[in-house]
Design an enzyme around this catalytic site. Sequence first.
Site, PDB file in Angstrom:
ATOM      1  N   LYS A   1     -16.518  28.476 -33.479  1.00 46.41           N
ATOM      2  CA  LYS A   1     -16.579  27.011 -33.533  1.00 46.41           C
ATOM      3  C   LYS A   1     -17.452  26.638 -34.730  1.00 46.41           C
ATOM      4  O   LYS A   1     -18.649  26.906 -34.734  1.00 46.41           O
ATOM      5  CB  LYS A   1     -17.165  26.447 -32.237  1.00 46.41           C
ATOM      6  CG  LYS A   1     -17.396  24.941 -32.278  1.00 46.41           C
ATOM      7  CD  LYS A   1     -18.142  24.467 -31.041  1.00 46.41           C
ATOM      8  CE  LYS A   1     -18.582  23.024 -31.183  1.00 46.41           C
ATOM      9  NZ  LYS A   1     -19.394  22.572 -30.026  1.00 46.41           N
TER      10      LYS A   1
ATOM     11  N   GLY B   1     -24.280  15.047 -26.781  1.00 46.70           N
ATOM     12  CA  GLY B   1     -25.292  14.839 -25.757  1.00 46.70           C
ATOM     13  C   GLY B   1     -25.555  13.405 -25.354  1.00 46.70           C
ATOM     14  O   GLY B   1     -26.409  13.144 -24.504  1.00 46.70           O
TER      15      GLY B   1
ATOM     16  N   ALA C   1     -17.926  16.948 -27.305  1.00 43.58           N
ATOM     17  CA  ALA C   1     -19.149  16.140 -27.503  1.00 43.58           C
ATOM     18  C   ALA C   1     -19.007  14.716 -26.996  1.00 43.58           C
ATOM     19  O   ALA C   1     -17.974  14.069 -27.176  1.00 43.58           O
ATOM     20  CB  ALA C   1     -19.575  16.120 -28.962  1.00 43.58           C
ATOM     21  N   GLY C   2     -20.074  14.256 -26.359  1.00 43.15           N
ATOM     22  CA  GLY C   2     -20.201  12.861 -25.972  1.00 43.15           C
ATOM     23  C   GLY C   2     -19.657  12.483 -24.616  1.00 43.15           C
ATOM     24  O   GLY C   2     -19.910  11.379 -24.130  1.00 43.15           O
TER      25      GLY C   2
ATOM     26  N   ASN D   1     -20.786  20.591 -22.144  1.00 41.21           N
ATOM     27  CA  ASN D   1     -21.991  21.356 -21.844  1.00 41.21           C
ATOM     28  C   ASN D   1     -23.007  20.457 -21.156  1.00 41.21           C
ATOM     29  O   ASN D   1     -23.226  20.552 -19.946  1.00 41.21           O
ATOM     30  CB  ASN D   1     -22.564  21.976 -23.112  1.00 41.21           C
ATOM     31  CG  ASN D   1     -23.715  22.941 -22.842  1.00 41.21           C
ATOM     32  OD1 ASN D   1     -24.242  23.563 -23.738  1.00 41.21           O
ATOM     33  ND2 ASN D   1     -24.147  23.088 -21.590  1.00 41.21           N
ATOM     34  N   THR D   2     -23.599  19.529 -21.903  1.00 41.07           N
ATOM     35  CA  THR D   2     -24.657  18.677 -21.357  1.00 41.07           C
ATOM     36  C   THR D   2     -24.247  17.920 -20.093  1.00 41.07           C
ATOM     37  O   THR D   2     -25.023  17.883 -19.131  1.00 41.07           O
ATOM     38  CB  THR D   2     -25.148  17.688 -22.428  1.00 41.07           C
ATOM     39  OG1 THR D   2     -25.575  18.421 -23.574  1.00 41.07           O
ATOM     40  CG2 THR D   2     -26.307  16.855 -21.907  1.00 41.07           C
TER      41      THR D   2
END
Length: 282
Positions: free
Chosen positions: A105, A166, A192-193, A214-215
């Site tokens: 990535k 995040g 993301a996001g 992830n987050t």
Amino acid sequence: MHEAFYRVPPLVIGGRTLRSRLFLGTGRFPSPAVMLQALEASGAEVVTFAVRRVNLDETADDSVLQHLEGRDLIYLPNTSGASSATEAVRIAKLARAAGLGDWVKVEISADPRTLLPDPIETLKATAMLAEAGFTVLPYTSDDPVLCRRLAEAGAAAVMPGGSPIGTGLGILNPYNLRLIAEEANVPVIVDAGLGSAADAAQAIELGASGILVNTPVAKALDPVAMARAMALAVEAGALSRAAGRIPKRLYATASSDPDGVLEPLSDRAAEPAAAGRRVTGG
């Protein structure tokens, strides 16, 4: 019978067939045990981690990788922390030499405050790594033109962000994401996001092939439950898109056909029925 009929088709990236369209990051979990439980609940087959956080000299004893040993997973090491294409390529080659595979990535941030990707360096790194035989999945902004250029440069999939890493803001520009999905000739993984299962379902309904989170999982009050919710949302989004939603309309539309509706009774015709219901006091 119904479960088999409505099964979501597998996703193919770089010649690899994936049953799950959910990719999972391994950072920020409260413990390795929780991370493994979340991974199990998610059904993810692709896991990502920052190469800079991995002990490449002793991968078997690494604090993250040792917990993934023996599992049938595809490693997606990322170049987080790289500030140029040259640095990202060097990181990817170190990871491959350490036995972490040839998937990578590309993640090159241009701004430490927003962590938004550097489009120029990302495009350069993608071309260089594809030429070197890597299966390249670049993290990029939600720019349809840039995503097309990345695919032309050899990306096996493109990974536009829904919003900055995040933030949990969800998909800020659904129009662009829909354009990217319509024009892409490679899979689109929203990265993301995202903040919740609703965001995941929306991404897939807009045309994305999958998501990476992830987050929103690692920092949820219950990471394992959120991992399962994300998996179900991805499946629901894919089925919903395949089923075909109704068009949006400005005004209401009756769900029943107006033809055949009973005409209202006249006052005279209604009198006998009303009389029959009259209660007499005594």
